[in-house]
Scaffold this motif. Sequence first.
Motif, PDB file in Angstrom:
ATOM      1  N   CYS A 121     -15.634   9.220  -3.551  1.00  0.00           N
ATOM      2  CA  CYS A 121     -15.038   9.217  -2.213  1.00  0.00           C
ATOM      3  C   CYS A 121     -13.544   8.926  -2.294  1.00  0.00           C
ATOM      4  N   LEU A 122     -13.187   7.902  -3.070  1.00  0.00           N
ATOM      5  CA  LEU A 122     -11.767   7.546  -3.209  1.00  0.00           C
ATOM      6  C   LEU A 122     -10.974   8.677  -3.857  1.00  0.00           C
ATOM      7  N   ALA A 123     -11.565   9.293  -4.889  1.00  0.00           N
ATOM      8  CA  ALA A 123     -10.849  10.337  -5.618  1.00  0.00           C
ATOM      9  C   ALA A 123     -10.725  11.621  -4.790  1.00  0.00           C
ATOM     10  N   ASP A 124     -11.794  12.005  -4.097  1.00  0.00           N
ATOM     11  CA  ASP A 124     -11.810  13.283  -3.385  1.00  0.00           C
ATOM     12  C   ASP A 124     -11.090  13.239  -2.046  1.00  0.00           C
ATOM     13  N   HIS A 125     -11.236  12.133  -1.318  1.00  0.00           N
ATOM     14  CA  HIS A 125     -10.696  12.060   0.042  1.00  0.00           C
ATOM     15  C   HIS A 125      -9.340  11.352   0.136  1.00  0.00           C
ATOM     16  N   PHE A 126      -9.042  10.473  -0.833  1.00  0.00           N
ATOM     17  CA  PHE A 126      -7.816   9.684  -0.715  1.00  0.00           C
ATOM     18  C   PHE A 126      -6.927   9.764  -1.961  1.00  0.00           C
ATOM     19  N   ASP A 127      -7.269  10.639  -2.908  1.00  0.00           N
ATOM     20  CA  ASP A 127      -6.462  10.846  -4.114  1.00  0.00           C
ATOM     21  C   ASP A 127      -6.235   9.557  -4.901  1.00  0.00           C
ATOM     22  N   VAL A 128      -7.236   8.700  -4.922  1.00  0.00           N
ATOM     23  CA  VAL A 128      -7.164   7.464  -5.703  1.00  0.00           C
ATOM     24  C   VAL A 128      -8.103   7.610  -6.893  1.00  0.00           C
ATOM     25  N   GLU A 151      -8.882   3.067   7.501  1.00  0.00           N
ATOM     26  CA  GLU A 151      -9.564   4.354   7.406  1.00  0.00           C
ATOM     27  C   GLU A 151     -10.413   4.436   6.143  1.00  0.00           C
ATOM     28  N   ILE A 152      -9.884   3.926   5.041  1.00  0.00           N
ATOM     29  CA  ILE A 152     -10.642   3.932   3.791  1.00  0.00           C
ATOM     30  C   ILE A 152     -11.881   3.055   3.929  1.00  0.00           C
ATOM     31  N   ARG A 153     -11.712   1.872   4.531  1.00  0.00           N
ATOM     32  CA  ARG A 153     -12.843   0.957   4.711  1.00  0.00           C
ATOM     33  C   ARG A 153     -13.937   1.613   5.570  1.00  0.00           C
ATOM     34  N   ALA A 154     -13.519   2.240   6.648  1.00  0.00           N
ATOM     35  CA  ALA A 154     -14.490   2.889   7.536  1.00  0.00           C
ATOM     36  C   ALA A 154     -15.226   4.014   6.813  1.00  0.00           C
ATOM     37  N   HIS A 155     -14.494   4.742   5.974  1.00  0.00           N
ATOM     38  CA  HIS A 155     -15.106   5.852   5.241  1.00  0.00           C
ATOM     39  C   HIS A 155     -16.161   5.323   4.266  1.00  0.00           C
ATOM     40  N   LEU A 156     -15.827   4.246   3.562  1.00  0.00           N
ATOM     41  CA  LEU A 156     -16.762   3.674   2.597  1.00  0.00           C
ATOM     42  C   LEU A 156     -17.989   3.088   3.294  1.00  0.00           C
ATOM     43  N   GLU A 157     -17.783   2.478   4.454  1.00  0.00           N
ATOM     44  CA  GLU A 157     -18.910   1.876   5.175  1.00  0.00           C
ATOM     45  C   GLU A 157     -19.859   2.918   5.732  1.00  0.00           C
ATOM     46  N   GLY A 158     -19.464   4.174   5.693  1.00  0.00           N
ATOM     47  CA  GLY A 158     -20.335   5.245   6.171  1.00  0.00           C
ATOM     48  C   GLY A 158     -21.406   5.653   5.175  1.00  0.00           C
ATOM     49  N   TYR A 159     -21.331   5.133   3.950  1.00  0.00           N
ATOM     50  CA  TYR A 159     -22.319   5.509   2.941  1.00  0.00           C
ATOM     51  C   TYR A 159     -23.623   4.717   3.137  1.00  0.00           C
ATOM     52  N   ARG A 160     -24.732   5.382   2.901  1.00  0.00           N
ATOM     53  CA  ARG A 160     -26.054   4.767   3.078  1.00  0.00           C
ATOM     54  C   ARG A 160     -26.214   3.591   2.127  1.00  0.00           C
ATOM     55  N   ALA A 192       0.847  -1.191   0.000  1.00  0.00           N
ATOM     56  CA  ALA A 192       0.000   0.000   0.000  1.00  0.00           C
ATOM     57  C   ALA A 192       0.884   1.244   0.000  1.00  0.00           C
ATOM     58  N   PRO A 193       0.512   2.284  -0.747  1.00  0.00           N
ATOM     59  CA  PRO A 193       1.326   3.501  -0.787  1.00  0.00           C
ATOM     60  C   PRO A 193       1.561   4.065   0.611  1.00  0.00           C
ATOM     61  N   LYS A 194       2.707   4.675   0.800  1.00  0.00           N
ATOM     62  CA  LYS A 194       3.053   5.260   2.084  1.00  0.00           C
ATOM     63  C   LYS A 194       1.990   6.267   2.501  1.00  0.00           C
ATOM     64  N   GLY A 195       1.538   6.159   3.743  1.00  0.00           N
ATOM     65  CA  GLY A 195       0.536   7.084   4.249  1.00  0.00           C
ATOM     66  C   GLY A 195      -0.895   6.631   4.018  1.00  0.00           C
ATOM     67  N   THR A 196      -1.066   5.494   3.335  1.00  0.00           N
ATOM     68  CA  THR A 196      -2.414   4.977   3.063  1.00  0.00           C
ATOM     69  C   THR A 196      -2.871   4.077   4.200  1.00  0.00           C
ATOM     70  N   ALA A 197      -3.990   4.409   4.815  1.00  0.00           N
ATOM     71  CA  ALA A 197      -4.547   3.616   5.915  1.00  0.00           C
ATOM     72  C   ALA A 197      -5.771   2.866   5.398  1.00  0.00           C
ATOM     73  N   VAL A 198      -5.607   1.571   5.142  1.00  0.00           N
ATOM     74  CA  VAL A 198      -6.697   0.768   4.589  1.00  0.00           C
ATOM     75  C   VAL A 198      -7.910   0.768   5.512  1.00  0.00           C
ATOM     76  N   HIS A 200     -15.006  -5.601   2.106  1.00  0.00           N
ATOM     77  CA  HIS A 200     -13.981  -6.615   2.323  1.00  0.00           C
ATOM     78  C   HIS A 200     -13.190  -6.837   1.037  1.00  0.00           C
ATOM     79  N   ASP A 201     -12.209  -7.727   1.110  1.00  0.00           N
ATOM     80  CA  ASP A 201     -11.311  -7.988  -0.020  1.00  0.00           C
ATOM     81  C   ASP A 201     -10.732  -6.676  -0.564  1.00  0.00           C
ATOM     82  N   VAL A 202     -10.249  -5.860   0.356  1.00  0.00           N
ATOM     83  CA  VAL A 202      -9.680  -4.563  -0.023  1.00  0.00           C
ATOM     84  C   VAL A 202      -8.210  -4.738  -0.428  1.00  0.00           C
ATOM     85  N   HIS A 203      -7.859  -4.181  -1.568  1.00  0.00           N
ATOM     86  CA  HIS A 203      -6.478  -4.218  -2.036  1.00  0.00           C
ATOM     87  C   HIS A 203      -6.081  -2.838  -2.536  1.00  0.00           C
ATOM     88  N   VAL A 204      -4.947  -2.340  -2.043  1.00  0.00           N
ATOM     89  CA  VAL A 204      -4.440  -1.041  -2.456  1.00  0.00           C
ATOM     90  C   VAL A 204      -2.969  -1.193  -2.816  1.00  0.00           C
TER      91      VAL A 204
END
Length: 306
Positions: free
Chosen positions: A279-286, A224-233, A216-222, A239-243
């Motif tokens: 979400c990925l593009a705006d908050h995590f530059d992915v 944190e990304i998972r928690a952010h995505l799970e916040g969507y209605r 995973a790129p330096k500074g990337t917290a998987v 799961h099966d997250v790969h960065v």
Amino acid sequence: MHDHAPAPGGIRDAGHRRLLTVSLALTGTVMIVQVIGAILSGSLALLADAAHMFTDASALVIALIATAVAARPADDRRTFGYQRAEVFGALINAIILSVLMVVVAVQGVQRLLDPGEVEVAGPLMLVVAVVGMVANAISLWLLSRAQRSSINVRGAYLEVLGDLIGSVLVIVAAVVIVTTGWTPADAIASLLIAVMILPRAVSLLREVFSVLAESAPKGTAVSEIRAHLEGYRGVVGVHDVHVWQLTRGAPVFTAHVSVDPAVFEAGRSSQLLQELQSCLADHFDVEHSTFQLEPADHDECEATHA
């Protein structure tokens, strides 16, 4: 259900190639001046710095070739394109740096152990070193912004930074020789240049290994990304997250997203997918993300889960 955001184009920027070309011209010119100055002055430190400049010129050529190859579009065989060419170019740079460090160190020790009757022309050595410092400072300024988004430009940037420091060391040695006549300062400066190369080579090798190992790129917290995505209605779990990253500045993200069946029944799956990608593009530059949306009661049979 899968969708793909466009891959980032930072390393394909023609501006990077122009910067590398200008830096190459400066480096090559100063290298020739330093070689001539080293021969005329008898300075080992100046010759070591010239050798370093030669290595940097070679590295810049590699960087130019790599970025040109990386700009080629993706095809059916290389679906991610040729962006990894930058990583291999950076690997070659790191190897060259390591070899240079050993050569300079050996020559410096030999000069200290057996100085002989070598005469060093301090004034000429000083003038040539100042010219090198100015040229390196200009190259460093030109590459400073682009190195943040390209691993190969970063390799060139680190090498020019080392050249700048090397020129300063040669200037100090020249001043000592001019004012005191103590010529061992020349050999000591050569050894310091060799020591200076080591952390740069290690740093670049570490970054190349990280990319090739698909870490995973330096500074990337998987998490944190998972928690952010799970916040969507409508999102029940992720799961099966790969960065990983194709090269510096080109992160890639994939994940399976368990979704409330009501989202599919209401025809909101496309909207949710767009929200997750944004979400990925705006908050995590992915910019390149792939999601598989599946009902929450879907029987998951994956062997491993991130």
